[in-house]
Design an enzyme around this catalytic site. Structure first.
Site, PDB file in Angstrom:
ATOM      1  N   GLY A   1       0.777  -1.228   0.000  1.00 39.24           N
ATOM      2  CA  GLY A   1       0.000   0.000   0.000  1.00 39.24           C
ATOM      3  C   GLY A   1       0.814   1.287   0.000  1.00 39.24           C
ATOM      4  O   GLY A   1       0.304   2.353   0.360  1.00 39.24           O
ATOM      5  N   SER A   2       2.073   1.230  -0.473  1.00 40.80           N
ATOM      6  CA  SER A   2       2.867   2.468  -0.448  1.00 40.80           C
ATOM      7  C   SER A   2       2.332   3.492  -1.463  1.00 40.80           C
ATOM      8  O   SER A   2       2.367   4.699  -1.204  1.00 40.80           O
ATOM      9  CB  SER A   2       4.353   2.183  -0.674  1.00 40.80           C
ATOM     10  OG  SER A   2       4.592   1.716  -1.983  1.00 40.80           O
TER      11      SER A   2
ATOM     12  N   ARG B   1      -5.420  -8.477  -8.961  1.00 40.22           N
ATOM     13  CA  ARG B   1      -6.453  -9.316  -9.587  1.00 40.22           C
ATOM     14  C   ARG B   1      -6.795  -8.720 -10.943  1.00 40.22           C
ATOM     15  O   ARG B   1      -6.867  -7.489 -11.080  1.00 40.22           O
ATOM     16  CB  ARG B   1      -7.751  -9.365  -8.757  1.00 40.22           C
ATOM     17  CG  ARG B   1      -7.619  -9.854  -7.350  1.00 40.22           C
ATOM     18  CD  ARG B   1      -7.034 -11.225  -7.210  1.00 40.22           C
ATOM     19  NE  ARG B   1      -7.830 -12.285  -7.810  1.00 40.22           N
ATOM     20  CZ  ARG B   1      -7.407 -13.545  -7.951  1.00 40.22           C
ATOM     21  NH1 ARG B   1      -6.190 -13.871  -7.537  1.00 40.22           N
ATOM     22  NH2 ARG B   1      -8.169 -14.460  -8.499  1.00 40.22           N
TER      23      ARG B   1
ATOM     24  N   HIS C   1       1.370   0.957 -13.335  1.00 39.46           N
ATOM     25  CA  HIS C   1       2.093  -0.246 -13.737  1.00 39.46           C
ATOM     26  C   HIS C   1       3.586   0.067 -13.732  1.00 39.46           C
ATOM     27  O   HIS C   1       4.009   1.095 -14.281  1.00 39.46           O
ATOM     28  CB  HIS C   1       1.636  -0.687 -15.137  1.00 39.46           C
ATOM     29  CG  HIS C   1       2.268  -1.972 -15.559  1.00 39.46           C
ATOM     30  ND1 HIS C   1       1.860  -3.192 -15.055  1.00 39.46           N
ATOM     31  CD2 HIS C   1       3.291  -2.235 -16.401  1.00 39.46           C
ATOM     32  CE1 HIS C   1       2.601  -4.149 -15.587  1.00 39.46           C
ATOM     33  NE2 HIS C   1       3.480  -3.597 -16.402  1.00 39.46           N
TER      34      HIS C   1
ATOM     35  N   ASP D   1      -3.378  -3.976 -18.911  1.00 37.97           N
ATOM     36  CA  ASP D   1      -2.287  -2.991 -19.014  1.00 37.97           C
ATOM     37  C   ASP D   1      -2.223  -2.306 -20.378  1.00 37.97           C
ATOM     38  O   ASP D   1      -1.130  -2.012 -20.896  1.00 37.97           O
ATOM     39  CB  ASP D   1      -0.926  -3.665 -18.710  1.00 37.97           C
ATOM     40  CG  ASP D   1      -0.859  -4.200 -17.285  1.00 37.97           C
ATOM     41  OD1 ASP D   1      -1.553  -3.649 -16.418  1.00 37.97           O
ATOM     42  OD2 ASP D   1      -0.115  -5.174 -17.056  1.00 37.97           O
TER      43      ASP D   1
ATOM     44  N   GLU E   1       6.892   5.990  -8.833  1.00 38.29           N
ATOM     45  CA  GLU E   1       5.444   5.743  -8.791  1.00 38.29           C
ATOM     46  C   GLU E   1       4.773   6.661  -7.771  1.00 38.29           C
ATOM     47  O   GLU E   1       3.701   7.213  -8.022  1.00 38.29           O
ATOM     48  CB  GLU E   1       5.166   4.280  -8.429  1.00 38.29           C
ATOM     49  CG  GLU E   1       5.620   3.287  -9.483  1.00 38.29           C
ATOM     50  CD  GLU E   1       5.328   1.840  -9.075  1.00 38.29           C
ATOM     51  OE1 GLU E   1       4.222   1.572  -8.586  1.00 38.29           O
ATOM     52  OE2 GLU E   1       6.216   0.987  -9.243  1.00 38.29           O
TER      53      GLU E   1
HETATM   54  C1  GRF Z   1       3.892  -1.253  -7.371  1.00 32.57           C
HETATM   55  O1  GRF Z   1       5.152  -1.383  -7.961  1.00 32.57           O
HETATM   56  C2  GRF Z   1       2.825  -1.254  -8.419  1.00 32.57           C
HETATM   57  O2  GRF Z   1       3.187  -0.587  -9.587  1.00 32.57           O
HETATM   58  C3  GRF Z   1       2.691  -2.724  -8.688  1.00 32.57           C
HETATM   59  O3  GRF Z   1       2.775  -3.336  -7.418  1.00 32.57           O
HETATM   60  C4  GRF Z   1       3.542  -2.499  -6.544  1.00 32.57           C
HETATM   61  C5  GRF Z   1       2.664  -2.203  -5.386  1.00 32.57           C
HETATM   62  O4  GRF Z   1       3.334  -1.521  -4.379  1.00 32.57           O
HETATM   63  N1  GRF Z   1       1.499  -3.027  -9.434  1.00 32.57           N
HETATM   64  P1  GRF Z   1       2.514  -0.867  -3.161  1.00 32.57           P
HETATM   65  O5  GRF Z   1       1.522  -1.918  -2.673  1.00 32.57           O
HETATM   66  O6  GRF Z   1       1.842   0.354  -3.676  1.00 32.57           O
HETATM   67  O7  GRF Z   1       3.553  -0.582  -2.124  1.00 32.57           O
END
Ligand code: GRF
Length: 211
Positions: free
Chosen positions: A12-13, A99, A117, A153, A182
């Site tokens: 969940g970062s 999912r 992504h 995607d 991200e």
């Molecule tokens: C991120 O790299 C996202 O792009 C990918 O899974 C990871 C999730 O990280 N789909 P977090 O749960 O947001 O920390």
């Protein structure tokens, strides 16, 4: 008020980065939008605790407890709609949500589901993006924020950013560098969407949606 619901499966970062940006930039006042809830398909997702620590309603709908994808998605949609709360369309953010969503589910929230992504789409859709980027000898990697369509995607790209691939990079070191990126571009892209939506709302044409 536009309620935002974030779907997660793990740490969940990205979710936390969005929540922090929404507070720092006062999305409630500036865009009439707030993060209303976080929903995980895994009961043990650490992101659920992180969400609650941040004062956000958090719940889970465990995919493994349902006999079919459509039953799982029906329950998920119920949970989302409960948090949507008003006549305004909810904005659904996938943040590490692992999912695949059916075409019917995507249609239900068409133009309002966004994903991040960890690759420069259309390169490396699907899983193991960093491993595949390293194996391909890529000199740059990055992340993509895109609208979700029924094809995995593949939806319209909203934002992208690039990091270098360094000599000696491992899957882990590259993933960490991309994740930092991200956390920057996902909240930025959402803020831009909300800004555009606000402009439509102010013209009295809320039906235009987020797309
Ligand atoms: C991120 O790299 C996202 O792009 C990918 O899974 C990871 C999730 O990280 N789909 P977090 O749960 O947001 O920390």
């Amino acid at each position: 008020m536009h309620n935002i619901v974030i779907l997660i499966s793990g740490g969940g970062s990205n979710m936390e980065a969005i929540v922090n940006a929404s507070r720092r930039e006062d999305w409630e006042r500036n865009y009439h939008a707030k993060v209303a809830a976080v929903i995980s398909n895994r009961a043990d997702a650490p992101g659920l605790i992180l969400a609650r620590t941040n004062g956000i309603a958090a719940e889970f709908v465990e995919h493994g407890r349902f006999a079919s994808r459509s039953l799982f998605e029906a329950q998920l949609a119920d949970a989302i709609d409960r948090h949507a709360g008003s006549k305004q369309p909810v904005l659904l953010l996938l943040a590490g949500f692992m999912r695949i969503l059916s075409a019917d589910f995507v249609l239900r929230y068409e133009g309002r589901i966004v994903n991040i992504h960890p690759s420069l789409l259309p390169a490396f859709p699907g899983l193991h993006t960093h491993r595949r980027a390293l194996e391909s000898g890529c000199k740059v990697a990055g992340a993509t924020v895109h609208l979700v369509t029924a094809a995995l995607d593949c939806g319209p790209i909203l934002a992208q950013a690039v990091v270098p691939v360094l000599d000696g990079d491992t899957e882990r070191s590259l993933a960490a560098r991309v994740l930092t990126l991200e956390h920057r571009i996902y909240p930025q892209a959402i803020a831009q969407m909300l800004q555009r939506q606000c402009a439509w709302d102010n013209r009295g044409d809320a039906s235009k949606g987020f797309a």
